[in-house]
Design an enzyme around this catalytic site. Structure first.
Site, PDB file in Angstrom:
ATOM      1  N   SER A   1       0.804  -1.304   0.127  1.00  0.00           N
ATOM      2  CA  SER A   1       0.086   0.121   0.108  1.00  0.00           C
ATOM      3  C   SER A   1       0.925   1.342   0.028  1.00  0.00           C
ATOM      4  O   SER A   1       1.713   1.403  -0.837  1.00  0.00           O
ATOM      5  CB  SER A   1      -0.979  -0.043   1.066  1.00  0.00           C
TER       6      SER A   1
ATOM      7  N   ASP B   1      -9.112  -3.195  -6.529  1.00  0.00           N
ATOM      8  CA  ASP B   1      -8.309  -3.157  -5.355  1.00  0.00           C
ATOM      9  C   ASP B   1      -9.277  -2.469  -4.282  1.00  0.00           C
ATOM     10  O   ASP B   1     -10.082  -1.197  -4.572  1.00  0.00           O
ATOM     11  CB  ASP B   1      -7.462  -2.075  -5.607  1.00  0.00           C
TER      12      ASP B   1
ATOM     13  N   HIS C   1      -7.054  -6.175  -1.065  1.00  0.00           N
ATOM     14  CA  HIS C   1      -6.110  -5.043  -1.109  1.00  0.00           C
ATOM     15  C   HIS C   1      -4.561  -5.576  -0.877  1.00  0.00           C
ATOM     16  O   HIS C   1      -4.260  -6.046  -2.061  1.00  0.00           O
ATOM     17  CB  HIS C   1      -6.392  -3.966  -0.069  1.00  0.00           C
TER      18      HIS C   1
END
Ligand code: NAG
Ligand code: NAG
Ligand code: NAG
Ligand code: NAG
Length: 385
Positions: free
Chosen positions: A169, A265, A332
């Site tokens: 991330s 995502d 994610h």
């Protein structure tokens, strides 16, 4: 290091280490506390192999939000847990993590709110509503990055034969920003590659018709003075906030890199494509909980999002040595999630994300994997997010 055998999986809780000396060079978390990392030593064939993983956790885009963040574990090492259960790509289990389990594995903790890339020389005073005294906060992500890497060189990374700079991330974005600078830190003869897990944030128009995320990214870059961490050739031409987007960044990276991402995502869905500001009536609430309750129009918007990701990662944009794996699920983190990394839930055809990354790293297999659009990948089923 502590082994527990809950439910038969080898979960390893790795101790937190602080870097108090770094404070002298101004490498500090938002609240002024020392930077931190968790380190599990390599063994056997992995003894001179180093996996450096940059932790994620969003960003802060204003002095106020950064001051608020400075009171949490994402802004202060004083608030971090004393140990961390290493998941997925950081796991010491060869079953969970077939390629990197015996490497030296380090999690660099994220406490600057600017993808390890900001630098404001002077401390910043922030008056939070309801507080009698102003707080002092620090924007020093770039210094934290350097201090941690220099410290790892003292712990044996100076002998690295193989190295992988990874991140998840906001940390994945940092792994792309720092990929070539990492190359310069480790020995010249070592093999260096970089992995972005769930970090391919794209510059799209949200469902309300605004480029709200572009504005948000611009505020992060301005608040934290991130410009100098980004490639000049990009910033001079497109401006700093555009160059914080991976689609621009990857054009400048010279070392081999891998982009691992879910095509739908979940973080980008909630924050980039359908931020709450763009859905005041909550028309997306049900769809966000379950793809099967999305309307035809909503599915079409998601497919368009995937299309833009595919275009940004197409074979013509990826340089030699780079590769990508675009999985058509609503996830994610993939590498940083034990439930997904080396399990059927991250499989495209019969290849898991772990195998795709492993073959790219070890066998220089640069063939990218592009999953077909939703709903064709039935492996996604059964995984929440
Ligand atoms: C800290 O540890 C607690 C208890 O084990 C856990 O529930 C929590 O998720 C951890 N927090 C973070 C940020 O890792
Ligand atoms: C912004 O960052 C650059 C590079 O680290 C530094 O030279 C400059 O002084 C910084 N600006 C401020 C206001 O601190
Ligand atoms: C993949 O690697 C081969 C051999 O190194 C190279 O010739 C080819 O151009 C690379 N392809 C991509 C898309 O990077
Ligand atoms: C599955 O893996 C085998 C090799 O292990 C390969 O030959 C085969 O083509 C793969 N099948 C698919 C559908 O990808």
């Amino acid at each position: 290091m502590l082994f527990c055998s809950q439910s038969g999986i080898g979960i390893v809780a790795v101790d937190l280490s602080l870097l108090p000396d770094a404070v002298e060079v101004g490498a500090v978390c938002l609240d002024g506390s020392p930077p931190a990392y968790n380190f599990d030593k390599g063994s056997d064939t992995g003894v001179n192999h180093w996996l450096i993983h940059l932790e994620g956790g969003g960003w802060c885009e204003s002095k106020i939000s950064c001051a608020q963040r400075s009171m949490t574990y994402l802004g202060s090492s004083l608030k971090m847990n004393k140990s961390y259960d290493f998941p997925g790509i950081l796991s010491a289990s060869s079953k969970i993590n077939p390629y990197f389990y015996n490497w030296n594995r380090v999690l660099l903790r994220y406490c600057d709110g600017g993808s390890f890339s900001g630098n404001i020389d002077a401390p910043v005073l922030v008056q939070l509503p309801g507080e009698s005294k102003a707080r002092t906060i620090y924007f020093r992500g770039e210094r934290i990055w350097k201090a941690l890497v220099e410290h790892l060189l003292l712990l044996g990374m100076n002998l690295a034969e193989k190295a992988l700079l990874a991140g998840t991330s906001a940390g994945a974005l940092a792994s792309l920003i720092h990929c070539d600078s990492f190359r310069e830190f480790v020995p010249i003869q070592s093999e260096v590659k970089c992995l972005s897990d769930a970090g391919f944030f794209i510059d799209v128009v949200d469902v309300g018709g605004e480029r709200s995320f572009r504005r948000y990214f611009g505020n992060v870059v301005d608040t934290q003075n991130i410009t100098d961490a980004l490639p000049d050739t990009c910033t001079q031409r497109y401006g700093a906030s555009q160059c914080f987007f991976p689609a621009q960044l990857i054009r400048q990276i010279k070392s081999p890199f891998f982009i691992l991402n879910a095509a739908y995502d979940s973080w980008q869905w909630n924050n980039v494509l359908v931020p709450s500001s763009a859905d005041p009536k909550g028309e997306w609430s049900l769809c966000k909980k379950n793809l099967m309750s999305c309307s035809t129009k909503q599915v079409a918007i998601l497919q368009e999002f995937r299309k833009q990701l595919v275009e940004a990662l197409g074979p013509s944009t990826l340089p030699i040595g780079a590769s990508s794996f675009l999985l058509s699920c609503v996830y994610h983190n993939i590498a940083f999630d034990t439930r997904l990394w080396a399990t059927p839930s991250s499989q495209v055809g019969n290849k898991t994300a772990a195998v795709a990354v492993g073959e790219w790293y070890f066998e220089a297999n640069n063939k990218s994997t592009l999953d077909c659009p939703y709903p064709c990948n039935t492996n996604c089923k059964g995984v929440l997010l």
